[in-house]
Design an enzyme around this catalytic site. Structure first.
Site, short mmCIF file in Angstrom:
data_model
loop_
_atom_site.label_atom_id
_atom_site.label_comp_id
_atom_site.label_asym_id
_atom_site.label_seq_id
_atom_site.Cartn_x
_atom_site.Cartn_y
_atom_site.Cartn_z
N PHE A 197 0.81 -1.22 0.00
CA PHE A 197 0.00 0.00 0.00
C PHE A 197 0.85 1.27 0.00
O PHE A 197 0.61 2.19 -0.77
CB PHE A 197 -0.94 0.00 1.23
N ARG A 198 1.86 1.29 0.87
CA ARG A 198 2.51 2.58 1.17
C ARG A 198 3.91 2.74 0.62
O ARG A 198 4.52 3.79 0.84
CB ARG A 198 2.50 2.82 2.68
N ASP A 220 -5.47 -11.45 0.83
CA ASP A 220 -5.26 -12.19 -0.42
C ASP A 220 -5.45 -13.69 -0.25
O ASP A 220 -5.46 -14.43 -1.25
CB ASP A 220 -3.88 -11.87 -1.01
P1 OAD Z 1 2.06 -1.21 3.89
O1 OAD Z 1 2.09 -0.96 2.44
O2 OAD Z 1 1.66 -0.10 4.79
O3 OAD Z 1 3.50 -1.70 4.37
C1 OAD Z 1 4.17 -2.73 3.71
C2 OAD Z 1 5.56 -2.83 4.31
O4 OAD Z 1 6.22 -3.94 3.71
C3 OAD Z 1 6.43 -1.61 4.08
O5 OAD Z 1 7.16 -1.32 5.25
C4 OAD Z 1 7.36 -2.05 2.95
O6 OAD Z 1 8.63 -1.43 3.02
C5 OAD Z 1 7.48 -3.53 3.22
N1 OAD Z 1 7.74 -4.36 2.05
C6 OAD Z 1 7.24 -4.27 0.81
N2 OAD Z 1 7.67 -5.28 0.03
C7 OAD Z 1 8.48 -6.02 0.81
C8 OAD Z 1 9.23 -7.21 0.59
N3 OAD Z 1 9.24 -7.85 -0.58
N4 OAD Z 1 9.96 -7.70 1.61
C9 OAD Z 1 9.96 -7.05 2.81
N5 OAD Z 1 9.26 -5.96 3.08
C10 OAD Z 1 8.52 -5.44 2.09
O7 OAD Z 1 1.14 -2.51 4.12
P2 OAD Z 1 0.51 -3.04 5.49
O8 OAD Z 1 1.39 -2.72 6.64
O9 OAD Z 1 0.12 -4.43 5.26
O10 OAD Z 1 -5.82 -2.02 4.85
O11 OAD Z 1 -0.78 -2.13 5.58
C11 OAD Z 1 -1.73 -2.33 6.60
C12 OAD Z 1 -3.12 -2.03 6.10
O12 OAD Z 1 -3.13 -0.74 5.49
C13 OAD Z 1 -3.60 -2.96 5.01
O13 OAD Z 1 -4.18 -4.11 5.50
C14 OAD Z 1 -4.54 -2.13 4.23
C15 OAD Z 1 -3.82 -0.82 4.23
O14 OAD Z 1 -4.57 0.32 4.04
C16 OAD Z 1 -6.91 -1.94 4.01
O15 OAD Z 1 -6.82 -2.04 2.82
C17 OAD Z 1 -8.22 -1.71 4.59
#
Ligand code: OAD
Length: 344
Positions: A51-52, A125
């Site tokens: 997401f971020r 997912d």
């Molecule tokens: P985020 O996108 O906020 O964070 C993902 C994290 O994973 C970040 O710190 C990235 O740096 C890291 N990352 C990405 N790819 C990676 C990889 N291959 N290996 C290691 N690290 C990696 O996603 P979440 O924390 O899951 O809610 O977000 C929480 C919630 O916010 C989600 O469930 C979603 C979102 O809005 C809803 O959609 C309602």
């Protein structure tokens, strides 16, 4: 569910424990109840953006849709009047199009070895099940796609109609004609509560002898609070591209910064599980390939571009309409002026 401000202070030297001693303690049985929290980062190598992350994350990619703010796409109050953007991207993020990563397989291996005490996932997912993680060991804290209902009157909606709507990128509406609410999968949106099991299950964090956090920015409460519930003295291992939450504040914290898949491979090597892990992963992927053959669809970028083009076309029509009215009014005005002032 709410988004939290990034206020945690992270010391620059945070890696005070080490991964080798964690592996040793798993091997010698001192660690046997591993509590895990996962986020979108464990699924990015399956082709689903998180997401971020800047540029590659979903929220940056949504820019062409000109949402009031990116998270609006998953906010219940926005969805209630504008469900179109959510359904425009639903097909590209739907579980049918994905296969588990080796990080999912690692968690399945932990379960197989009786070491997975409990898994909290923020992901919707469903790849945990595809990898073979027993469902009684998992809390899908942000819900799942397995069922759906009308957001307004709460009436359930049939699976086959939902699948068709997702496939076609169309918004499904309540079958009760007098209602007309959009159908929403049973995933948790911003502004909604987590499943009621969450409050009860968060207690299991205190039973763990290792807290493993993978692929999450820890920016969304209440899941972001779970790592802090690990007992003092219990090692906490973060496998993530970047530091997150309060990791690094405890001397027993270990941060493996980098891709999750590399992190679990390194851990598997230290544990002597590497071959077993690769085999388990391959089997899970092969099982999913059979389903995938029938479910190839547009990519997320294509879905977003299509929706943006539709919005531009609609805007074009309304701009054209506005121009037409303006021209009409100015003609009228010109005609009126050419006749000179009139008195009645
Ligand atoms: P985020 O996108 O906020 O964070 C993902 C994290 O994973 C970040 O710190 C990235 O740096 C890291 N990352 C990405 N790819 C990676 C990889 N291959 N290996 C290691 N690290 C990696 O996603 P979440 O924390 O899951 O809610 O977000 C929480 C919630 O916010 C989600 O469930 C979603 C979102 O809005 C809803 O959609 C309602």
């Amino acid at each position: 569910m709410t988004e939290i401000e990034a206020t945690e202070s992270i010391p620059s030297t945070s890696t005070q424990g080490d991964i080798e001693s964690i592996a040793d303690n798993i091997k010698n049985g001192h660690i046997s109840r591993i509590v895990v929290l996962t986020g979108a980062g464990i699924s990015t190598s399956a082709g689903i953006p998180d997401f971020r992350s800047p540029t590659t994350g979903l929220y940056d990619k949504l820019a062409p849709l000109k949402l009031p703010y990116p998270e609006a796409i998953f906010h219940i109050s926005y969805f209630s009047h504008s469900p179109e953007p959510f359904y425009a991207i639903a097909r590209a993020r739907h579980p049918g199009n994905l296969k588990p990563t080796i990080s999912h397989a690692f968690l399945a291996l932990l379960a197989k070895k009786g070491l997975l005490h409990y898994l909290f996932t923020q992901n919707i997912d469903g790849l945990e099940e595809d990898a073979g993680i027993p469902t009684d060991k998992v809390l899908w804290a942000h819900g799942n796609w397995k069922s759906q209902h009308c957001w307004k009157c709460k009436t359930e909606y049939p699976d086959d109609l939902m699948k068709r709507a997702i496939h076609n990128g169309e918004v499904p509406y309540c079958l009760k004609a007098e209602c007309g609410g959009a159908i929403k999968p049973n995933v948790v949106f911003f502004g909604q509560s987590l499943p009621k099991e969450f409050d009860e299950k968060e207690k299991v964090v205190g039973q763990g002898d290792l807290m493993l956090v993978m692929g999450t920015s820890l920016k969304v409460a209440p899941c972001s609070t779970l790592p802090r519930l690990a007992n003092k003295g219990v090692p906490r291992l973060l496998i993530n591209m970047e530091k997150a939450g309060d990791f690094g504040n405890r001397k027993e914290d270990v941060c493996m910064l980098g891709p999750c898949d590399d992190g679990v491979r390194r851990l598997a090597d230290l544990l002597g599980w590497r071959d077993e892990l690769e085999t388990l992963w391959k089997d899970a992927v092969d099982a999913k390939e059979d389903v995938l053959k029938f479910q190839d669809g547009p990519s997320l970028d294509e879905c977003i571009a299509k929706m943006a083009a539709q919005m531009d076309a609609r805007l074009g029509i309304s701009k054209g309409h506005k121009n037409m009215l303006e021209n009409h009014l100015s003609d009228k005005f010109a005609q009126m002026m050419s006749k000179g002032p009139s008195c009645q």
